[in-house]
Design a protein around this motif. Sequence first.
Motif, PDB file in Angstrom:
ATOM      1  N   SER A 193      48.145  47.152  36.513  1.00 48.37           N
ATOM      2  CA  SER A 193      47.474  46.347  37.526  1.00 48.37           C
ATOM      3  C   SER A 193      48.173  46.511  38.873  1.00 48.37           C
ATOM      4  O   SER A 193      47.530  46.738  39.905  1.00 48.37           O
TER       5      SER A 193
ATOM      6  N   ILE B  29      42.272  45.724  37.228  1.00 47.63           N
ATOM      7  CA  ILE B  29      42.185  44.458  37.942  1.00 47.63           C
ATOM      8  C   ILE B  29      42.267  43.353  36.904  1.00 47.63           C
ATOM      9  O   ILE B  29      41.545  43.387  35.903  1.00 47.63           O
TER      10      ILE B  29
ATOM     11  N   THR C 206      42.397  39.178  35.822  1.00 49.16           N
ATOM     12  CA  THR C 206      41.953  37.849  36.214  1.00 49.16           C
ATOM     13  C   THR C 206      42.531  36.845  35.232  1.00 49.16           C
ATOM     14  O   THR C 206      42.471  37.067  34.030  1.00 49.16           O
TER      15      THR C 206
ATOM     16  N   ALA D  98      39.874  49.355  37.532  1.00 47.53           N
ATOM     17  CA  ALA D  98      39.762  49.172  38.977  1.00 47.53           C
ATOM     18  C   ALA D  98      38.739  50.146  39.572  1.00 47.53           C
ATOM     19  O   ALA D  98      38.207  49.914  40.645  1.00 47.53           O
TER      20      ALA D  98
END
Lengths: 143, 143
Positions: B50, B56, B58, B68
Motif C-alpha cells: 500500500s 489501496i 480502507t 491501485a
Amino acid sequence: MFSKACEYGIKAMIYIAQKSDEDGKVSLKEIAEKTDSPVAFTAKILQALSREGLLISTKGPTGGFVLAKSPSNMNLAQIVSAIDGDKVFVGCGLGLETCDNERPCPVHHKFAIVRDELTLMLNLTTLQELALGLKNGDSFLTR
Amino acid sequence: MFSKACEYGIKAMIYIAQKSDEDGKVSLKEIAEKTDSPVAFTAKILQALSREGLLISTKGPTGGFVLAKSPSNMNLAQIVSAIDGDKVFVGCGLGLETCDNERPCPVHHKFAIVRDELTLMLNLTTLQELALGLKNGDSFLTR
DNA sequence: TGTATTTAGGATAAAATTGTCCTTATTTAA
DNA sequence: TTAAATAAGGACAATTTTATCCTAAATACA
C-alpha cells in the motif's frame, strides 16, 4: 538467488581450480583471503564440499584443499546443489509444496522456463572455463 | 529465489486481482486464508504494498484492499521490486558489490543472460493474465 | 453516539542464516 | 619425539528473516 554460503563456495571452488593446477593444495587461509570471505565460515563450507566429494582435504603442514575431479568435469550445478540443495532447480517460484504441470501455481509455466535455463547454464558452466577467465584477468573474485 | 515475503506478496496480489474485479475490496483475513499465508505477516506485506502505491487500503467494516491500478497495468516486476528491492534484477550472482562488464565476476556474463530473461519475464507477466488463469481453474494458490 | 470491524504500526519473539571461537585430530618436518 | 601447521567439528553469537501480539486509528452502521 544463491545463499551466502553458496556464493562463498562457488568462489572458493573457482579459486582452487585456478590455483591448484599450478601448485598442489590450497590452504583455507589463502582461499578465504583471495575470495574476500570470512575464514571460519568458509571453513564450514569447504568441509561440506569435502564431505560431498567435490574437494579433497589434507591436514597438517602443506595441507589444504584440492579439487576431487578435473575442473573440466565439475560444473556450477554440482556446487550449488551440494550447498543449497536442489530447491533452486525444482522449487516453486511461489513456495508451494505441490507445483507442477498437473497442479501449477499461477506463475509455474513462465517461471519454469527461466528456471530451466538457469539449470542448463549451471550444468554447462565448468570450473575449467571459469578458472581460465580468472587466470587471464578477464574476471575477478573480489570487490 | 524470492523471499517468503515476496512469495506471499505475489500470491496476495494475484488473489486480490482475481477477486476484486468481481466484488470490491478484499479483507486481509480472506487473503491470508486463500493464499495459505500467516495473517499478521501478510498484513505487514500488504501495508508495504500500500505504501508503495500498488494497493489501496480502507479501514473499518467493509474495508479491505484493492489494486491501485488495473491488473493489466501491473506486472510481477513491480511487486517483486516493491518487496525485495532491485537486487534480483541487478545483483551479482556471487555477491560482489562491483560486478559489471567492466569488472565482471567469473559467472557474470552467463549469469546476466539468465537474470535478464527473468527480468523480462517478470516485466511481461501481468496480474491480469495470472488472475485469469486462477479464475479459470488452470492454476492454484495453495498446496 | 456507541459499538463492532477492519487496517496501521510498534514491540517482541521465533527461526534460519551467517559468522566466530575454541579444542581436537592429523600431518609434516626439524 | 616434539613442535608447528593445518583441517574437523562442536559450541556459541550475531544478524536477518519470518512470524506473532497488542494497541491505536479509522470507518460503517445501528
